[in-house]
Motif scaffolding. Structure first.
Motif, PDB file in Angstrom:
ATOM      1  N   GLY A 126       3.327   2.853   2.805  1.00  0.00           N
ATOM      2  CA  GLY A 126       4.713   3.059   2.384  1.00  0.00           C
ATOM      3  C   GLY A 126       5.252   4.397   2.873  1.00  0.00           C
ATOM      4  N   HIS A 127       4.411   5.444   2.802  1.00  0.00           N
ATOM      5  CA  HIS A 127       4.848   6.758   3.301  1.00  0.00           C
ATOM      6  C   HIS A 127       5.270   6.671   4.768  1.00  0.00           C
ATOM      7  CE1 HIS A 127       4.481   9.730   0.158  1.00  0.00           C
ATOM      8  NE2 HIS A 127       3.281   9.292  -0.201  1.00  0.00           N
ATOM      9  N   VAL A 128       4.551   5.870   5.535  1.00  0.00           N
ATOM     10  CA  VAL A 128       4.917   5.700   6.952  1.00  0.00           C
ATOM     11  C   VAL A 128       6.216   4.894   7.036  1.00  0.00           C
ATOM     12  CG1 VAL A 128       4.172   4.827   9.194  1.00  0.00           C
ATOM     13  CG2 VAL A 128       2.468   5.756   7.590  1.00  0.00           C
ATOM     14  N   THR A 149       8.405  12.775  -0.365  1.00  0.00           N
ATOM     15  CA  THR A 149       7.749  12.756  -1.668  1.00  0.00           C
ATOM     16  C   THR A 149       7.712  11.297  -2.129  1.00  0.00           C
ATOM     17  OG1 THR A 149       9.899  13.249  -2.631  1.00  0.00           O
ATOM     18  CG2 THR A 149       8.417  15.087  -2.347  1.00  0.00           C
ATOM     19  N   ASP A 150       6.872  11.012  -3.135  1.00  0.00           N
ATOM     20  CA  ASP A 150       6.717   9.628  -3.578  1.00  0.00           C
ATOM     21  C   ASP A 150       8.063   9.054  -4.015  1.00  0.00           C
ATOM     22  OD1 ASP A 150       4.078   9.883  -3.047  1.00  0.00           O
ATOM     23  OD2 ASP A 150       3.430  10.008  -5.138  1.00  0.00           O
ATOM     24  N   ASN A 151       8.357   7.848  -3.553  1.00  0.00           N
ATOM     25  CA  ASN A 151       9.648   7.232  -3.869  1.00  0.00           C
ATOM     26  C   ASN A 151       9.583   5.718  -3.723  1.00  0.00           C
ATOM     27  OD1 ASN A 151      10.990   6.342  -1.087  1.00  0.00           O
ATOM     28  ND2 ASN A 151       9.804   8.219  -0.722  1.00  0.00           N
ATOM     29  N   ASN A 163       0.831  -1.202   0.000  1.00  0.00           N
ATOM     30  CA  ASN A 163       0.000   0.000   0.000  1.00  0.00           C
ATOM     31  C   ASN A 163       0.870   1.258   0.000  1.00  0.00           C
ATOM     32  OD1 ASN A 163      -1.563   2.251   1.230  1.00  0.00           O
ATOM     33  ND2 ASN A 163      -3.186   0.712   1.278  1.00  0.00           N
ATOM     34  N   HIS A 164       0.584   2.137  -0.950  1.00  0.00           N
ATOM     35  CA  HIS A 164       1.368   3.363  -1.098  1.00  0.00           C
ATOM     36  C   HIS A 164       1.355   4.225   0.164  1.00  0.00           C
ATOM     37  CE1 HIS A 164       2.882   6.965  -3.168  1.00  0.00           C
ATOM     38  NE2 HIS A 164       1.944   7.626  -2.520  1.00  0.00           N
ATOM     39  N   LEU A 165       0.186   4.391   0.768  1.00  0.00           N
ATOM     40  CA  LEU A 165       0.082   5.279   1.940  1.00  0.00           C
ATOM     41  C   LEU A 165       0.853   4.703   3.125  1.00  0.00           C
ATOM     42  CD1 LEU A 165      -3.651   6.342   1.643  1.00  0.00           C
ATOM     43  CD2 LEU A 165      -1.627   7.735   1.192  1.00  0.00           C
ATOM     44  N   VAL A 181       0.300  14.128   3.296  1.00  0.00           N
ATOM     45  CA  VAL A 181      -0.289  15.196   2.491  1.00  0.00           C
ATOM     46  C   VAL A 181       0.516  15.413   1.216  1.00  0.00           C
ATOM     47  CG1 VAL A 181      -1.202  17.519   2.580  1.00  0.00           C
ATOM     48  CG2 VAL A 181      -0.780  16.301   4.703  1.00  0.00           C
ATOM     49  N   SER A 182      -0.165  15.267   0.069  1.00  0.00           N
ATOM     50  CA  SER A 182       0.515  15.489  -1.209  1.00  0.00           C
ATOM     51  C   SER A 182      -0.492  16.001  -2.214  1.00  0.00           C
ATOM     52  CB  SER A 182       1.119  14.168  -1.703  1.00  0.00           C
ATOM     53  OG  SER A 182       0.080  13.342  -2.187  1.00  0.00           O
ATOM     54  N   GLY A 183      -0.081  16.026  -3.490  1.00  0.00           N
ATOM     55  CA  GLY A 183      -1.012  16.418  -4.542  1.00  0.00           C
ATOM     56  C   GLY A 183      -2.074  15.360  -4.782  1.00  0.00           C
ATOM     57  N   GLY A 184      -1.809  14.143  -4.336  1.00  0.00           N
ATOM     58  CA  GLY A 184      -2.741  13.047  -4.591  1.00  0.00           C
ATOM     59  C   GLY A 184      -3.544  12.616  -3.386  1.00  0.00           C
ATOM     60  N   HIS A 185      -3.047  12.882  -2.185  1.00  0.00           N
ATOM     61  CA  HIS A 185      -3.772  12.424  -1.002  1.00  0.00           C
ATOM     62  C   HIS A 185      -3.605  13.355   0.185  1.00  0.00           C
ATOM     63  CE1 HIS A 185       0.219  10.748  -0.440  1.00  0.00           C
ATOM     64  NE2 HIS A 185       0.051  10.055  -1.539  1.00  0.00           N
ATOM     65  N   THR A 186      -4.592  13.314   1.063  1.00  0.00           N
ATOM     66  CA  THR A 186      -4.533  14.007   2.342  1.00  0.00           C
ATOM     67  C   THR A 186      -5.182  13.052   3.318  1.00  0.00           C
ATOM     68  OG1 THR A 186      -4.838  16.094   1.186  1.00  0.00           O
ATOM     69  CG2 THR A 186      -5.123  16.123   3.576  1.00  0.00           C
TER      70      THR A 186
HETATM   71 ZN   LIG Z   1       2.220   9.608  -2.025  1.00  0.00          ZN
END
Ligand SMILES: [Zn+2]
Lengths: 205, 353
Positions: B117-119, B315-317, B113-115, B143-148
């Motif tokens: 992944g941010h964690v 940022t997304d990576n 899961n991308h979100l 928080v990004s351009g794609g999700h909050t």
């Molecule tokens: Zn993201």
């Protein structure tokens, strides 16, 4: 031996051998499940062919034309697989898969969504049985196809719902054996990305 | 000493093609190719443009990441890939590539899961830095351009809960739209930040979305930025209609203040309510100086420990995806089966697909 992948229509995966022919070809006709099925089809094709990745000398990728989202899944998979085994990608026009060993002129027509079809015309194959493309691939509205294809009546028309990876892979083998060039290295989208350029700012009050 | 798994992560959920390589929690490579410039003239991410760019960037980015990490393909223990949430066509490029690469190498594949992944980004440390634990439970504000999204993470590999999310625009989108309104280029975040530096954040009182008592009852942890965006547009239009000079710095600063206020107030309130004394920030909007500063002030005042990974991991990576994959392996999770697809709305509770 080559692994061949085409997702320009459904998903088709094959393992082929220059001498042994098409060892395995697996097809999923659903045109909306490329990402779901691509891995299983590759895995099964290799297992059923009894081939391990190190035995392959390359991966054949169908570059379209075809609906973009699905088409990219196969190209991404072919490129990644080839990268993984350190072997080249052989990129070919998907329509060419249907034009191997042709004895008569052929018009290949496939779905391009948005009420359009993609088409290519072929003359009878050359002395090696390899495709001789006359025109295409191009897009056309189905009802205008007859007008747009030069010499329409001289072609046998094949409306293909699937592009079989088996013959496609064999085409790769035979091109290589004949020392011929592969096809385009970039996907044949035939259409610019669907974007709505921002039409200035609308007032909110 | 037990050898930690060497994992390559593939991220293609939006406009960044990210390939990361980690060994356990050690970051070895974080390579990103962005199609941001191609979206600039449209004022936002165009899904088909992003998907095309992913396909082109994939191989060069893979090669660059392996070179940066000094790792050969045959050393990899596993592949991890983002299967959602995100743009379907973009996700599918990564999913197709990841499945094929895992099969070619004969190694397991983890669809993540991308979100979450941010964690997972907060697990990582550079080779010359000491390890640090991701302390749990934690609240995470992404928080990004794609999700909050506001998450409660009790266990990174097993227990993540969605507290709330935006009910309309993502915060990053609001930055882009307000920037356009003010005649600033895309992406809007850094431009607003720059313009706001000399502005007065209290010059204009813009609304704080979903903070009224009646909204809080239904949307305590949710966000809304659509009304704010409209309010800024109205204010600017009215000022221009009157023939007033619009102070771009004041509008930018006041808008930014509203976004930062709502984001941080809700995140801190969630920490307090849940008695979780930790807050983690992630996503590209973390680059915003005011969001960071306000989060720090309020966290300090509330006795909450704030963690912000380095911006390149916010940022997304692909490194964060690899990190989450490595954590799943460390906790004994089985690999994903090959049948998963791209799921543009994958819920955060599905940590692994
Ligand atoms: Zn993201």
């Amino acid at each position: 031996m080559l692994l061949a992948i085409d997702t320009s229509a459904g998903t088709s995966v094959a393992v082929v051998d220059r001498d042994g022919g098409i060892l395995v070809q697996l097809d999923e006709t659903d045109t909306r499940r490329h990402a779901e099925v691509i891995g299983t089809l590759i895995e099964r094709a290799m297992t059923e062919a009894g081939v391990v990745p190190a035995q392959l000398s390359g991966v054949v990728a169908g570059m379209g034309p075809g609906p973009f989202t699905g088409l990219r899944v196969g190209i991404a998979a072919a490129r990644a697989y080839a990268f993984g085994i350190g072997k080249p990608v052989v990129s070919l026009i998907s329509h060419d898969a249907l034009a191997l060993d042709l004895r008569e002129p052929l018009l290949v027509v496939t779905d391009a969504r948005r009420r359009e079809v993609a088409w290519s015309t072929y003359a009878a194959s050359d002395e090696l049985g390899l495709p001789v493309r006359v025109a295409g691939p191009f897009l056309a509205a189905p009802e205008l196809l007859q007008k747009e294809v030069d010499g329409y009546d001289g072609y046998r028309r094949w409306d293909a719902a699937t592009i079989p990876a088996g013959p496609f892979g064999m085409l790769g083998e035979r091109l290589f054996a004949a020392g011929r060039r592969a096809g385009p290295s970039e996907p044949l989208y035939l259409r610019p990305p669907d974007v709505t350029p921002s039409a200035g700012l609308k007032r909110v009050s | 000493m037990k050898r930690e798994p060497l994992v390559l992560g593939i991220e293609t959920s939006c406009d960044e093609t990210g390939i990361g390589i980690v060994r356990g929690t050690t970051l070895l490579a974080n390579t990103i190719a962005s199609s941001m410039d191609e979206h600039a003239r449209y004022g936002g991410v165009v899904p088909e443009v992003a998907a095309r760019a992913h396909l082109e960037a994939l191989r060069p980015t893979l090669e660059a990441a392996l070179a940066e990490a000094g790792v050969a393909l045959n050393e990899l223990d596993a592949i991890a890939v983002t299967s959602g949430p995100g743009l379907a066509g973009a996700l599918m490029v990564g999913v197709g590539a990841a499945k094929a690469l895992a099969l070619a190498l004969g190694i397991p594949l983890y669809a993540v899961n991308h979100l979450v992944g941010h964690v997972g980004a907060d697990l990582l440390h550079a080779p010359d830095e000491p390890e640090h634990e991701l302390e749990l439970p934690t609240v995470a504000l992404l928080v990004s351009g794609g999700h909050t999204s506001l998450l409660l993470v009790r266990d990174l590999a097993n227990d993540v809960e969605l507290l709330g999310e935006t009910i309309d625009d993502a915060a990053g989108e609001a930055f882009d739209k307000v920037a356009r309104l003010l005649g600033l280029p895309y992406p809007g975040g850094p431009e607003i930040d720059r313009a706001a530096a000399t502005g007065d954040p209290n010059a204009i009182r813009f609304p704080r979305g979903l903070t009224a008592p009646k909204d809080l009852a239904r949307h305590r942890d949710d966000f809304s930025f659509s009304g704010l965006k409209t309010a800024v547009a109205r204010w600017v239009e009215a000022a221009r209609d009157r023939g007033d000079d619009v102070s771009v710095p004041d509008v930018a600063a006041s808008f930014r203040e509203s976004v930062a206020d709502v984001l941080t107030a809700k995140a801190i309130a969630a920490c307090q309510r849940l008695e979780v004394p930790r807050l983690l920030l992630g996503g590209g909007v973390v680059a915003n100086a005011r969001v960071r500063a306000m989060a720090q002030e309020r966290a300090d005042a509330a006795g909450i420990t704030l963690r912000i990974p380095p911006l390149s991991l916010c940022t997304d990576n692909g490194a964060m995806i690899a990190a989450l994959g490595a954590r799943l392996i460390a906790e004994g999770h089985e690999p994903s089966t090959l049948t998963f697809g791209a799921d543009s709305t994958l819920p955060v509770t599905t940590i692994q697909a």
